[in-house]
Design a protein around this motif. Structure first.
Motif, short mmCIF file in Angstrom:
data_model
loop_
_atom_site.label_atom_id
_atom_site.label_comp_id
_atom_site.label_asym_id
_atom_site.label_seq_id
_atom_site.Cartn_x
_atom_site.Cartn_y
_atom_site.Cartn_z
N LYS A 2 0.85 -1.20 0.00
CA LYS A 2 0.00 0.00 0.00
C LYS A 2 0.88 1.25 0.00
CE LYS A 2 -2.93 2.52 3.02
NZ LYS A 2 -2.79 2.86 4.41
N ILE A 10 2.63 9.62 -5.69
CA ILE A 10 3.41 10.85 -5.48
C ILE A 10 4.38 11.05 -6.65
CG2 ILE A 10 5.30 11.80 -4.01
CD1 ILE A 10 2.66 12.22 -2.65
N PRO A 90 6.93 6.22 7.50
CA PRO A 90 6.39 4.86 7.75
C PRO A 90 6.20 4.04 6.47
CG PRO A 90 5.00 6.56 8.72
CD PRO A 90 5.95 7.24 7.83
N PHE B 103 -0.50 12.33 2.09
CA PHE B 103 0.40 11.20 1.84
C PHE B 103 0.92 10.63 3.17
CE2 PHE B 103 5.06 10.25 1.09
CZ PHE B 103 4.87 8.97 0.59
N ILE B 104 1.40 11.52 4.03
CA ILE B 104 1.97 11.06 5.30
C ILE B 104 0.87 10.50 6.21
CG2 ILE B 104 3.19 11.83 7.40
CD1 ILE B 104 4.74 13.66 5.32
N LYS B 106 -1.80 8.96 5.24
CA LYS B 106 -2.11 7.60 4.75
C LYS B 106 -1.04 6.61 5.21
CE LYS B 106 -4.70 8.94 0.68
NZ LYS B 106 -4.58 9.25 -0.74
N LEU B 107 0.22 7.04 5.19
CA LEU B 107 1.29 6.15 5.64
C LEU B 107 1.15 5.83 7.13
CD1 LEU B 107 4.52 7.54 3.89
CD2 LEU B 107 3.07 5.67 3.15
N ARG B 108 0.56 6.76 7.88
CA ARG B 108 0.36 6.52 9.32
C ARG B 108 -0.94 5.77 9.59
NH1 ARG B 108 2.88 11.72 10.94
NH2 ARG B 108 5.07 11.18 10.69
#
Lengths: 266, 241
Positions: A2, A10, A90, B103-104, B106-108
């Motif tokens: 994901k 991006i 992350p 974006f960040i 979603k990553l978290r």
């Protein structure tokens, strides 16, 4: 996965916002005008000449755009040390590599098929006026697929060099080196194998043969003449080229992932 | 325990063909408790950023061991619970503020409406809501720093690592940033914070480590910090007083 998908999005967004992309759009409009000019000058074999023109243009633009876009992205990552921040986010390190790869491939797909689709109605109108040679729409739309395989291989090498080097210029020059070697190596090898190459020293012959096995043979993806002139092109040949492109890309990407996993991002 | 460093040593190769090695960190042992606000101070080149990079798994130790939330740094499950603000935040300048934060987020692990709400909420907190659609290449240094703070706090990370978070901010921005950090800490986030500006450290942190020439010379506890100004403690520790 994901995370890689998010990073690919991006990359795609960044790619379409690179200035050279807008330059390419303007160039494409000029090239469409060029198609009409060419049509008015050409004497015979109109479909072949026009198809060759469109496919050559697509080839040039894709390679130019991919090089410019990719280099602008990796220059930012390496020289401005953004990679340190990205690696701390992350996501796994492999997500960075895969995200960049798939984002760039999506960009190349959109641009290459965008160009051939944009040209197609004009091509059909002009060909119908003077249909003095066969024209295959299937072959016309098949061509970008082989171009994308070449882009895929070059992109994987560019990523490998990005992970190996600490300066973007080294990565850029190495990728350009692989591109030029990959396109000329087959001809050089053929030359040394024929009578013309009898004067070539043995050491150089061994070097060229080794390089032939190590470097990708990018000339196999250049099927422009085959497509334009409706030359014999079997399904087996197509599968071999596709298989070669995919396997080589996967191998280079796996090496890149393994190198990047252990790399210290200074 | 949120951060546990055990006899950590890190060498860098010098530029002379990499034959010589420079010891950036020497035998660092330190632990930061959950919910704590820990400050790390030191002169330029003391090794603060190196220590942060090791905790984040961007570089690897030559000797010693690092545990972040009980696991090795770089573990994806741990990374989802950590946020980081680099000393000079360089984000992709062809994106806008909202895209970066989404974006960040979603990553978290944020998704759907929660992500939009969180992004707009944090953008308002750092006074960037009106500039959310502006490409980052048009952001000033202070705006980039505020965006850096915003990305560090989106998704309520459990451990927030901040490398010089207040540099480049005007007095109002500094107050906003301090409030943001203190509030996050009050809500349970662990803060690991480096700065040159002792005043900021004094206002935010409950425990302070003094790093000098790659060595952790002292960890000043809450009581010590109450008794004497941090500047005096710092200068005395590095032998300048």
């Amino acid at each position: 996965m994901k995370e890689a998908f998010e990073f690919a999005k991006i990359t795609l967004r960044q790619s379409v916002r690179v200035k050279s992309f807008y330059g390419a759009l303007i160039m494409t409009l000029v090239a469409i005008v060029g198609l009409f000019i060419l049509h008015s000058f050409a004497m015979f074999e109109i479909p072949r000449i026009l198809m060759n023109y469109v496919l050559s243009y697509t080839n040039l633009i894709i390679l130019l755009l991919v090089f410019l876009t990719f280099f602008s992205l990796i220059q930012y990552d390496i020289d401005k040390k953004t990679m340190q921040y990205i690696v701390a986010l992350p996501m796994r390190r492999r997500d960075y590599i895969l995200g960049r790869y798939f984002g760039l491939m999506a960009f190349s797909f959109i641009v290459s098929y965008g160009i051939v689709i944009l040209f197609y109605p004009f091509l059909i109108i002009l060909i119908k006026q003077r249909p003095d040679a066969p024209f295959s729409s299937i072959r016309y739309f098949l061509y970008p697929l082989f171009l994308l395989l070449e882009v895929s291989l070059i992109s994987s090498f560019a990523l490998l060099f990005t992970t190996l080097s600490t300066k973007s210029i080294i990565s850029i020059l190495s990728t350009l080196g692989v591109y030029f070697i990959g396109h000329s190596l087959d001809d050089v090898r053929e030359f040394i194998l024929t009578g013309y190459g009898s004067d070539v020293p043995l050491f150089s012959k061994i070097l060229i043969k080794t390089a032939w096995y190590l470097f990708p043979n990018l000339s196999v993806f250049d099927v422009k003449i085959t497509m334009t002139y409706n030359l014999r092109f079997t399904l087996t040949e197509a599968f071999i080229i596709v298989g070669y492109g995919i396997l080589y890309t996967v191998a280079i990407l796996l090496i890149t992932l393994s190198v990047f996993d252990k790399k210290e991002i200074l | 325990m949120h951060i546990e460093l055990l006899s950590l040593t890190k060498y860098y190769k010098t530029k002379e063909l990499g034959f010589k090695k420079f010891r950036a960190l020497n035998n660092i042992s330190l632990s930061v408790e959950k919910g704590e606000s820990f400050g790390l101070i030191g002169l330029n080149g003391a090794g603060k950023s190196t220590l942060i990079k090791l905790i984040l798994g961007v570089i690897f130790p030559d000797e010693g061991e690092i545990k972040v939330m009980g696991k090795m740094p770089g573990d994806i499950h741990i990374k989802r619970r950590i946020s980081y603000l680099p000393e000079n935040p360089v984000f992709y300048e062809s994106l806008n503020g909202e895209e970066i934060l989404c974006f960040i987020g979603k990553l978290r692990g944020l998704s759907g409406k929660v992500i939009k709400d969180s992004v707009y909420n944090i953008l308002e907190r750092v006074d960037l809501y009106e500039h959310r659609k502006k490409l980052l290449r048009k952001y000033s240094r202070g705006m980039l720093q505020r965006l850096g703070l915003a990305q560090a706090f989106i998704g309520n990370p459990e451990l927030v690592i901040l490398d010089e978070p207040l540099s480049g901010l005007d007095p109002l921005g500094r107050k906003m940033a301090r409030d943001l950090i203190i509030e996050a800490n009050r809500e349970g986030s662990t803060i690991f914070f480096t700065s040159h500006i002792l005043e900021d450290i004094e206002k935010i942190c409950t425990r302070v480590g003094i790093l000098h020439k790659g060595e952790l010379l002292r960890v000043a506890e809450k009581e010590e910090l109450r008794r004497a100004p941090l500047e005096d403690i710092f200068l005395e520790t590095i032998g300048e007083k």
